[in-house]
Design a protein around this motif. Structure first.
Motif, PDB file in Angstrom:
ATOM      1  N   PRO A   1      -1.315   7.032   3.272  1.00 42.33           N
ATOM      2  CA  PRO A   1      -1.362   6.443   1.922  1.00 42.33           C
ATOM      3  C   PRO A   1      -2.617   6.858   1.161  1.00 42.33           C
ATOM      4  CG  PRO A   1      -1.817   4.786   3.612  1.00 42.33           C
ATOM      5  CD  PRO A   1      -1.363   6.002   4.334  1.00 42.33           C
TER       6      PRO A   1
ATOM      7  N   SER B   1      -2.941   5.784  -2.191  1.00 41.20           N
ATOM      8  CA  SER B   1      -3.169   4.715  -3.164  1.00 41.20           C
ATOM      9  C   SER B   1      -2.181   3.595  -2.863  1.00 41.20           C
ATOM     10  CB  SER B   1      -2.964   5.238  -4.598  1.00 41.20           C
ATOM     11  OG  SER B   1      -1.619   5.655  -4.784  1.00 41.20           O
ATOM     12  N   LEU B   2      -2.272   2.530  -3.621  1.00 41.31           N
ATOM     13  CA  LEU B   2      -1.372   1.401  -3.415  1.00 41.31           C
ATOM     14  C   LEU B   2       0.069   1.798  -3.702  1.00 41.31           C
ATOM     15  CD1 LEU B   2      -0.924  -1.570  -2.772  1.00 41.31           C
ATOM     16  CD2 LEU B   2      -1.398  -2.107  -5.185  1.00 41.31           C
ATOM     17  N   ASN B   3       0.268   2.509  -4.808  1.00 38.61           N
ATOM     18  CA  ASN B   3       1.619   2.942  -5.146  1.00 38.61           C
ATOM     19  C   ASN B   3       2.165   3.929  -4.114  1.00 38.61           C
ATOM     20  OD1 ASN B   3       1.786   1.393  -7.476  1.00 38.61           O
ATOM     21  ND2 ASN B   3       0.964   3.016  -8.802  1.00 38.61           N
ATOM     22  N   HIS B   4       1.287   4.799  -3.644  1.00 40.28           N
ATOM     23  CA  HIS B   4       1.715   5.756  -2.615  1.00 40.28           C
ATOM     24  C   HIS B   4       2.065   5.039  -1.322  1.00 40.28           C
ATOM     25  CE1 HIS B   4       0.879   9.388   0.150  1.00 40.28           C
ATOM     26  NE2 HIS B   4       2.069   9.549  -0.423  1.00 40.28           N
ATOM     27  N   SER B   5       1.311   4.013  -0.992  1.00 45.05           N
ATOM     28  CA  SER B   5       1.591   3.226   0.199  1.00 45.05           C
ATOM     29  C   SER B   5       2.965   2.566   0.106  1.00 45.05           C
ATOM     30  CB  SER B   5       0.499   2.165   0.392  1.00 45.05           C
ATOM     31  OG  SER B   5       0.759   1.387   1.542  1.00 45.05           O
ATOM     32  N   LYS B   6       3.297   2.064  -1.072  1.00 42.60           N
ATOM     33  CA  LYS B   6       4.617   1.448  -1.264  1.00 42.60           C
ATOM     34  C   LYS B   6       5.725   2.487  -1.134  1.00 42.60           C
ATOM     35  CE  LYS B   6       3.000  -2.264  -4.337  1.00 42.60           C
ATOM     36  NZ  LYS B   6       3.067  -2.844  -5.701  1.00 42.60           N
ATOM     37  N   TRP B   7       5.470   3.685  -1.659  1.00 45.69           N
ATOM     38  CA  TRP B   7       6.471   4.746  -1.564  1.00 45.69           C
ATOM     39  C   TRP B   7       6.702   5.132  -0.108  1.00 45.69           C
ATOM     40  CZ3 TRP B   7       6.612   9.635   0.525  1.00 45.69           C
ATOM     41  CH2 TRP B   7       7.710  10.413   0.180  1.00 45.69           C
TER      42      TRP B   7
ATOM     43  N   LEU C   1       6.290   3.304   2.556  1.00 43.41           N
ATOM     44  CA  LEU C   1       7.011   2.229   3.238  1.00 43.41           C
ATOM     45  C   LEU C   1       8.494   2.271   2.885  1.00 43.41           C
ATOM     46  CD1 LEU C   1       6.907  -0.238   5.063  1.00 43.41           C
ATOM     47  CD2 LEU C   1       6.368  -1.635   3.043  1.00 43.41           C
ATOM     48  N   ALA C   2       8.789   2.506   1.599  1.00 41.16           N
ATOM     49  CA  ALA C   2      10.186   2.580   1.164  1.00 41.16           C
ATOM     50  C   ALA C   2      10.883   3.789   1.790  1.00 41.16           C
ATOM     51  CB  ALA C   2      10.250   2.648  -0.357  1.00 41.16           C
ATOM     52  N   LYS C   3      10.178   4.911   1.877  1.00 38.03           N
ATOM     53  CA  LYS C   3      10.761   6.115   2.475  1.00 38.03           C
ATOM     54  C   LYS C   3      11.012   5.915   3.954  1.00 38.03           C
ATOM     55  CE  LYS C   3      12.216  10.324   1.949  1.00 38.03           C
ATOM     56  NZ  LYS C   3      13.373  10.593   1.073  1.00 38.03           N
TER      57      LYS C   3
ATOM     58  N   ARG D   1      11.623   3.083   5.501  1.00 38.73           N
ATOM     59  CA  ARG D   1      12.774   2.195   5.651  1.00 38.73           C
ATOM     60  C   ARG D   1      14.077   2.934   5.363  1.00 38.73           C
ATOM     61  NH1 ARG D   1      10.298  -3.095   2.434  1.00 38.73           N
ATOM     62  NH2 ARG D   1       9.031  -3.898   4.176  1.00 38.73           N
TER      63      ARG D   1
END
Length: 425
Positions: free
Chosen positions: A365, A367-373, A375-377, A379
């Motif tokens: 990760p 950044s925060l947005n990258h970290s969310k991406w 996690l979504a990827k 899953r």
């Protein structure tokens, strides 16, 4: 006076006797010469047949020979130069083919052992005996095939990780690695950690003549060995790898995997299937298939069409023409025709990330947005993918960063590796 006469008589007697011995010696020599001459005239020369030159062994386009590779990174200085991978332009086709075959014949890791051991009956029996149940193994629930061209020593962490993931998802599966280098004492030592756990894996040197017998590839391969096929600019081994996997599945049936495919879940329920690499966003239909993962029954007609297309349209100057583009061409022609029963799986099944974006799975990760991406990827892949193709040619030098999708997959797969090689930056 009487003594002198006696001496002369004895001398004359010895001289006459010596003369007879001399003539006898000359006669004996003449007899020997006559006998030798007769033997030379009537002697028959029996020619001894030369040793049959070995044919090329298994090749994988993702398995480029070189130094032993770690799963996480490779020093760029250790990579082969483009001159080592591609023939020099301007070289005649005949010369290039001779160069390719010469290298194949000289490298014991690339040559097929042309002994009686690899006759059709013995070869078929060895493979089938491996797949069939025995006193030490239960029957094979799944038949897997891989190929490996490089030296046994270069079978590294990434390949071991791929095998580990295969058996984690298929503990009752059986794996044959078509490889001359691993079909050896050192190769068996590399595979020993799996066999010691009761997992069924072995390496067998491929027999091209047997695999291609009674297929359109038989005549093509014979012409190749005679030097009548232009190998082109693309490395010959890469193209032969595409044909080898088709021959293995056509002869024995099962599942073919590249050695850089990480298995995430069981292939149970998949039958006569091939995966799409990309789709057309406008139409939602596939635009290209890939041959890194294939599941087919023995003797399936689509495999025969693949082999036929290879023999009829071989072009050694176009990358992918005899691999991903080949299966795409054939499937587009036979779709909807009677007699063909197969399934095209969406890209998420085996290729959740295209080769041009594979680096995103190795990054941690940012950044925060990258970290969310991420996690979504992760899953999405765990939910929809049977496996992940790592596109080894593009990703072999990448480090697995902390928090990356690949690191999570490794942990969940129970992969054993040196954690110090994982970047924590």
């Amino acid at each position: 006076m009487e003594e002198i006469d006696t001496f002369l008589s004895q001398l004359l007697f010895h001289l006459q006797r010596s003369k007879r011995s001399f003539y006898a010696l000359i006669s004996l020599l003449l007899l020997c010469l006559i006998a030798y001459n007769s033997a030379t005239i009537f002697c028959t020369h029996v020619p001894i047949s030369a040793e049959v030159p070995p044919g090329p062994s298994s090749f994988s386009p993702e398995n480029v020979p070189g130094n032993s590779r770690k799963f996480f990174s490779v020093n760029s200085s250790a990579r082969l130069s483009s001159a080592a991978l591609f023939p020099v332009k301007g070289e005649s086709s005949s010369a290039k083919l001779k160069t390719h075959l010469s290298l194949l014949h000289k490298n014991r890791n690339l040559g097929v052992r042309t002994t009686v051991y690899h006759s059709k009956r013995r070869r078929d029996r060895k493979v089938m005996d491996f797949f069939n149940p025995s006193s030490s193994y239960s029957s094979c629930k799944f038949r897997f095939f891989m190929t490996w061209i490089s030296s046994a020593e270069s079978f590294g962490d990434r390949e071991m990780f791929a095998m580990n993931s295969l058996f984690k998802a298929h503990p009752r599966g059986c794996l044959i690695v078509a490889s001359n280098s691993l079909d050896s004492r050192s190769g068996m030592q590399i595979l020993k950690p799996f066999s010691e756990k009761g997992l069924k894996v072995t390496a067998i040197s491929p027999d091209f003549n047997y695999l291609f017998k009674n297929t359109p590839a038989q005549a093509w391969y014979n012409q190749l060995m005679l030097g009548n096929v232009n190998p082109g600019e693309v490395p010959l081994g890469q193209n032969l790898s595409n044909l080898l996997r088709l021959g293995l599945l056509y002869r024995f049936g099962g599942i073919y995997l590249d050695t850089d495919v990480i298995v995430l879940k069981s292939f149970r329920g998949l039958k006569n299937a091939i995966g799409a690499q990309t789709i057309d966003l406008d139409t939602g239909k596939w635009s290209r298939l890939n041959n890194a993962v294939m599941i087919f029954d023995e003797g399936h007609p689509l495999l025969y069409k693949f082999i036929q297309e290879f023999a009829l349209t071989f072009d050694g100057n176009k990358w992918g023409h005899n691999g991903p583009y080949l299966v795409s061409r054939v499937v587009s022609r036979v779709t909807g025709r009677p007699g063909y029963n197969f399934t095209i799986l969406p890209p998420m099944a085996f290729y959740p990330v295209d080769w041009s974006k594979i680096g995103s799975l190795f990054q941690g990760p940012q950044s925060l947005n990258h970290s969310k991406w991420l996690l979504a990827k992760l899953r999405q892949i765990r939910s929809l993918s049977f496996a992940v193709h790592l596109w080894n040619k593009q990703s072999r030098g990448f480090e697995v960063q902390k928090g990356s999708v690949i690191q999570h997959i490794m942990f969940s797969s129970g992969a054993l590796y040196n954690s110090s090689t994982v970047s924590t930056e």
